[in-house]
Write an enzyme that holds these catalytic residues in place. Structure first.
Site, PDB file in Angstrom:
ATOM      1  N   TYR A 222     -26.010 -12.561  56.587  1.00 17.75           N
ATOM      2  CA  TYR A 222     -25.949 -11.488  55.694  1.00 17.75           C
ATOM      3  C   TYR A 222     -24.427 -11.227  55.514  1.00 17.75           C
ATOM      4  O   TYR A 222     -23.801 -10.916  54.510  1.00 17.75           O
ATOM      5  CB  TYR A 222     -26.792 -10.200  55.950  1.00 17.75           C
ATOM      6  CG  TYR A 222     -28.233 -10.394  55.730  1.00 17.75           C
ATOM      7  CD1 TYR A 222     -28.560 -11.448  54.591  1.00 17.75           C
ATOM      8  CD2 TYR A 222     -28.953  -9.583  56.227  1.00 17.75           C
ATOM      9  CE1 TYR A 222     -30.015 -11.477  54.529  1.00 17.75           C
ATOM     10  CE2 TYR A 222     -30.305  -9.895  56.112  1.00 17.75           C
ATOM     11  CZ  TYR A 222     -30.816 -10.708  55.030  1.00 17.75           C
ATOM     12  OH  TYR A 222     -32.180 -10.710  54.899  1.00 17.75           O
TER      13      TYR A 222
ATOM     14  N   GLU B 138      -9.763  -4.376  52.331  1.00 18.58           N
ATOM     15  CA  GLU B 138     -10.179  -5.115  51.135  1.00 18.58           C
ATOM     16  C   GLU B 138     -11.647  -5.008  50.949  1.00 18.58           C
ATOM     17  O   GLU B 138     -12.454  -4.693  49.979  1.00 18.58           O
ATOM     18  CB  GLU B 138      -9.616  -6.315  50.726  1.00 18.58           C
ATOM     19  CG  GLU B 138      -9.770  -7.115  49.439  1.00 18.58           C
ATOM     20  CD  GLU B 138      -9.246  -6.215  48.385  1.00 18.58           C
ATOM     21  OE1 GLU B 138      -9.788  -6.103  47.387  1.00 18.58           O
ATOM     22  OE2 GLU B 138      -8.134  -6.025  48.489  1.00 18.58           O
TER      23      GLU B 138
ATOM     24  N   GLU C 149     -15.967   0.141  45.074  1.00 18.15           N
ATOM     25  CA  GLU C 149     -16.103  -0.201  43.638  1.00 18.15           C
ATOM     26  C   GLU C 149     -17.687  -0.429  43.396  1.00 18.15           C
ATOM     27  O   GLU C 149     -18.023  -0.309  42.235  1.00 18.15           O
ATOM     28  CB  GLU C 149     -15.145  -1.161  43.490  1.00 18.15           C
ATOM     29  CG  GLU C 149     -13.713  -0.893  43.649  1.00 18.15           C
ATOM     30  CD  GLU C 149     -12.901  -1.951  43.211  1.00 18.15           C
ATOM     31  OE1 GLU C 149     -13.143  -3.400  43.242  1.00 18.15           O
ATOM     32  OE2 GLU C 149     -11.599  -1.928  42.947  1.00 18.15           O
TER      33      GLU C 149
ATOM     34  N   HIS D  75     -15.660   8.633  34.653  1.00 13.42           N
ATOM     35  CA  HIS D  75     -15.813   9.797  35.263  1.00 13.42           C
ATOM     36  C   HIS D  75     -14.612   9.856  36.266  1.00 13.42           C
ATOM     37  O   HIS D  75     -14.251   9.043  37.007  1.00 13.42           O
ATOM     38  CB  HIS D  75     -17.007   9.844  36.233  1.00 13.42           C
ATOM     39  CG  HIS D  75     -17.496  11.238  36.625  1.00 13.42           C
ATOM     40  ND1 HIS D  75     -16.852  11.973  37.659  1.00 13.42           N
ATOM     41  CD2 HIS D  75     -18.435  12.091  36.215  1.00 13.42           C
ATOM     42  CE1 HIS D  75     -17.393  13.130  37.654  1.00 13.42           C
ATOM     43  NE2 HIS D  75     -18.293  13.290  37.046  1.00 13.42           N
TER      44      HIS D  75
END
Length: 229
Positions: free
Chosen positions: A12, A65, A72, A83
């Site tokens: 994962y 990062e 994000e 917004h």
């Protein structure tokens, strides 16, 4: 059973890294920069401690990062509309990446500068050029050549490909300054100024061909001209 869970966790995590590299342009830039730094560290006689510092700095930038990508993604998952708070969250995350990238630049310069300076001085001892009127002739020739190239493209109706006169002269003068001064620190400052100009031109003009062609003409004219002095 627990071994399978650990392996699955690693899978994962690897998928997360792959997703970030594939979807985020900045992450690809960070990886390319990290690869270049590591290759440079193999060429230069840096110490083990310096290599360790470089590794830690690279990981910090990549980690920032990754966190920026998480922020994000979560914000986009919550709302696709504009917004103010969503903008603040993305801007703050991007600011964290900017700070770590700035730290990486400072660390890289601090570590590599002494080694590169020795190589630079050794190279410039053989290729130093005096400041005389020949340099003015090179700049004038670069101006005329760039003007002729602009006219050639204009006659063929390809105005979008005309080389940038400002970029051409800037790179010509910048290359001449680097050759005359022969100082690594001042060379880096000249590169920063030229990079800032290119970045500004790219923002004003999305078409990059005139910018790149102008930079190429200015650099080639100055380099070839100095060989003839």
């Amino acid at each position: 059973m627990w071994i399978a869970k650990v392996i699955q966790s690693f899978r994962y995590a690897l998928e997360g890294l792959i997703y970030t590299v594939v979807t985020q342009r900045n992450m690809r830039i960070h990886f390319i920069a990290a690869l270049g730094v590591l290759l440079l560290s193999l060429y230069l006689p840096v110490s083990k401690v310096e290599v360790l510092i470089l590794f830690v700095t690279i990981i910090i930038v990549l980690f920032a990062e990754l966190i920026n990508t998480v922020v994000e993604t979560v914000v986009d998952m919550i709302t696709q509309e504009y917004h103010p708070l969503a903008k603040i969250a993305k801007d703050v995350a991007a600011g964290a990446v900017l700070l770590t990238a700035g730290l990486a630049v400072m660390v890289g310069i601090s570590i590599f500068y002494p080694y590169i300076d020795v190589l630079f001085r050794r190279f410039m001892d053989y290729t130093s050029y005096p400041a005389n009127m020949g340099l003015a002739a090179i700049i004038a020739f670069n101006f005329i050549l760039t003007l002729m190239m602009k006219g050639w493209y204009h006659q063929r109706g390809k105005e979008e490909k005309e080389p940038s006169m400002i970029v051409s002269i800037t790179f010509c003068v910048g290359t001449l300054i680097i050759a005359v001064i022969g100082n690594l620190f001042l060379t880096l400052l000249v590169f920063i100024l030229m990079g800032m100009l290119v970045a500004t031109r790219f923002r004003l003009q999305p078409n990059g061909f005139p910018i790149l062609s102008g930079a190429l003409i200015g650099t080639l004219v100055s380099v070839l001209g100095m060989q003839l002095l």
